[in-house]
Design an enzyme around this catalytic site. Structure first.
Site, PDB file in Angstrom:
ATOM      1  N   ASP A 175      -0.433   6.052  17.398  1.00  0.00           N
ATOM      2  CA  ASP A 175      -0.938   5.309  16.248  1.00  0.00           C
ATOM      3  C   ASP A 175      -1.564   3.991  16.693  1.00  0.00           C
ATOM      4  O   ASP A 175      -2.685   3.645  16.284  1.00  0.00           O
ATOM      5  CB  ASP A 175       0.203   5.050  15.261  1.00  0.00           C
ATOM      6  CG  ASP A 175      -0.272   4.425  13.962  1.00  0.00           C
ATOM      7  OD1 ASP A 175      -0.904   5.142  13.169  1.00  0.00           O
ATOM      8  OD2 ASP A 175      -0.010   3.230  13.741  1.00  0.00           O
TER       9      ASP A 175
ATOM     10  N   HIS B 261       6.608   4.205  10.045  1.00  0.00           N
ATOM     11  CA  HIS B 261       5.975   3.899  11.325  1.00  0.00           C
ATOM     12  C   HIS B 261       7.095   3.583  12.293  1.00  0.00           C
ATOM     13  O   HIS B 261       8.083   2.930  11.926  1.00  0.00           O
ATOM     14  CB  HIS B 261       5.018   2.719  11.162  1.00  0.00           C
ATOM     15  CG  HIS B 261       4.304   2.306  12.417  1.00  0.00           C
ATOM     16  ND1 HIS B 261       3.865   3.212  13.367  1.00  0.00           N
ATOM     17  CD2 HIS B 261       3.929   1.073  12.871  1.00  0.00           C
ATOM     18  CE1 HIS B 261       3.250   2.559  14.347  1.00  0.00           C
ATOM     19  NE2 HIS B 261       3.281   1.265  14.073  1.00  0.00           N
TER      20      HIS B 261
ATOM     21  N   ASP C  96       5.237  -4.591   9.889  1.00  0.00           N
ATOM     22  CA  ASP C  96       6.000  -4.520  11.138  1.00  0.00           C
ATOM     23  C   ASP C  96       6.579  -5.862  11.544  1.00  0.00           C
ATOM     24  O   ASP C  96       7.720  -5.946  11.988  1.00  0.00           O
ATOM     25  CB  ASP C  96       5.094  -4.017  12.280  1.00  0.00           C
ATOM     26  CG  ASP C  96       4.721  -2.561  12.134  1.00  0.00           C
ATOM     27  OD1 ASP C  96       5.507  -1.791  11.555  1.00  0.00           O
ATOM     28  OD2 ASP C  96       3.631  -2.176  12.619  1.00  0.00           O
TER      29      ASP C  96
ATOM     30  N   SER D  39       0.818  -1.215   0.000  1.00  0.00           N
ATOM     31  CA  SER D  39       0.000   0.000   0.000  1.00  0.00           C
ATOM     32  C   SER D  39       0.852   1.265   0.000  1.00  0.00           C
ATOM     33  O   SER D  39       0.721   2.123  -0.860  1.00  0.00           O
ATOM     34  CB  SER D  39      -0.929  -0.003   1.216  1.00  0.00           C
ATOM     35  OG  SER D  39      -1.654   1.202   1.295  1.00  0.00           O
TER      36      SER D  39
END
Length: 334
Positions: free
Chosen positions: A191, A108, A83, A27
């Site tokens: 987040d 992130h 992640d 993405s």
């Protein structure tokens, strides 16, 4: 008040003078790669052999190398893989190919903040995090606007990490919308909290519980779907455009009165206390440890819940109703 930067504060030539490797083509990866390319940046995509994304990247005119080759070639490496596998890819393919003065970027802060990745001290480490999904990062860029970004610096031996990060953010469209200064800790913890308490976890559970309540009371599932899921977009759009006050101004007085008098019976003191517990689990690293342990086992609970929730009645009813909506192109998760 947080510092916000725009294109006028960024030197685009900084990133155009670098060789950039984007590791991953999901993405965010496809959006960053294409936006960088169209901003005049020398960019390659790092993908494992046999990656299902390789053909798509090549079809867009992007050069594809292995993650190791991409990292060795680049001055700037942006990590855009999930992640749970990022640490492994970093250790196997990126870390051996980093040189002093290189810049390592993240979208992130999870792996840095929770110690899954520990970069060498002679490498700049920063974060450029668009506050939107990749398809929106890409679409807004092509339309001449952009998605707001966060920027943070973890380590800066060269003294240039912040400016390079701003330049990268500008190249993907962030400087058109605003680049907000933050920290790896703040971005990561807020987040995760937002995802778990409202954006994903909280909203999903409210939708299912409210739908089930109406259906159990004898109302048509189709009516329940419209009231508890479909119309949510209308409310979210109002919130996005003007906050709570604009939403309340835009709905009926009856709806606004019900908001004030019934909403706090759903989000009770008990719910708020649970939010504080969830935040504590995020801050302590308990959630990160739990998730990474699950991921190392193949994420069995995630897969089990994914299947179970796809069979929920609200999903089945919604899929049929969306087929009847001529203004919508229905989407189905793979």
């Amino acid at each position: 008040m947080a510092t916000i930067y725009y294109d006028s504060d960024c030197d685009l030539d900084l990133i155009k003078g670098k060789r950039v490797a984007v590791i991953g083509y999901g993405s965010q990866g496809h959006a960053h790669s294409l936006n960088l390319k169209e901003s005049g940046v020398d960019v390659v995509v790092g993908l494992r052999e046999g990656s299902s994304s390789r053909d798509a990247a090549v079809a867009e005119g992007l050069k594809v190398l292995s993650p190791s080759e991409a990292a060795a070639w680049a001055d700037v490496v942006m990590m855009l893989v999930p992640d749970q596998i990022m640490g492994t890819i970093y250790r196997e393919s990126v870390e051996p190919n980093l040189e002093a003065g290189d810049t390592l970027l993240f979208a992130h802060g999870f792996n840095i903040h929770f110690g899954e990745i520990t970069p060498p001290g002679d490498v700049d480490v920063a974060m450029v995090a668009p506050k939107g999904p990749g398809h929106l990062v890409r679409r807004t860029y092509t339309e001449g606007s952009g998605v707001p970004c966060l920027i943070a610096v973890h380590q800066d031996p060269s003294g240039a990490a912040h400016n390079v990060g701003l330049s990268y953010a500008s190249a993907i469209g962030g400087g058109r919308a605003g680049i907000l200064e933050t920290t790896f800790k703040e971005e990561t913890e807020t987040d995760l909290f937002g995802e778990q308490v409202i954006l994903c976890g909280g909203v999903s559970e409210l939708i299912k519980a409210s739908f089930e309540t109406l259906v159990e009371a004898g109302y048509q599932p189709e009516s329940a779907y419209f009231e508890t899921l479909h119309e949510l977009k209308l409310i979210v759009d109002l919130l996005y455009e003007g906050g709570l006050s604009w939403m309340r101004y835009s709905v009926s007085d009856t709806a606004e009165y019900g908001d004030y008098t019934r909403g706090n019976r759903i989000v009770t003191d008990e719910a708020r206390e649970e939010m504080r517990k969830i935040l504590g689990e995020i801050q302590s690293g308990a959630f990160a440890n739990e998730w990474m342990a699950q991921a190392r086992e193949g994420a069995p609970f995630l897969l089990e819940q994914r299947d179970a929730n796809r069979s929920h009645q609200v999903e089945q009813v919604g899929a049929e109703l969306r087929k009847l909506m001529p203004f919508m192109e229905p989407k189905t998760a793979p």
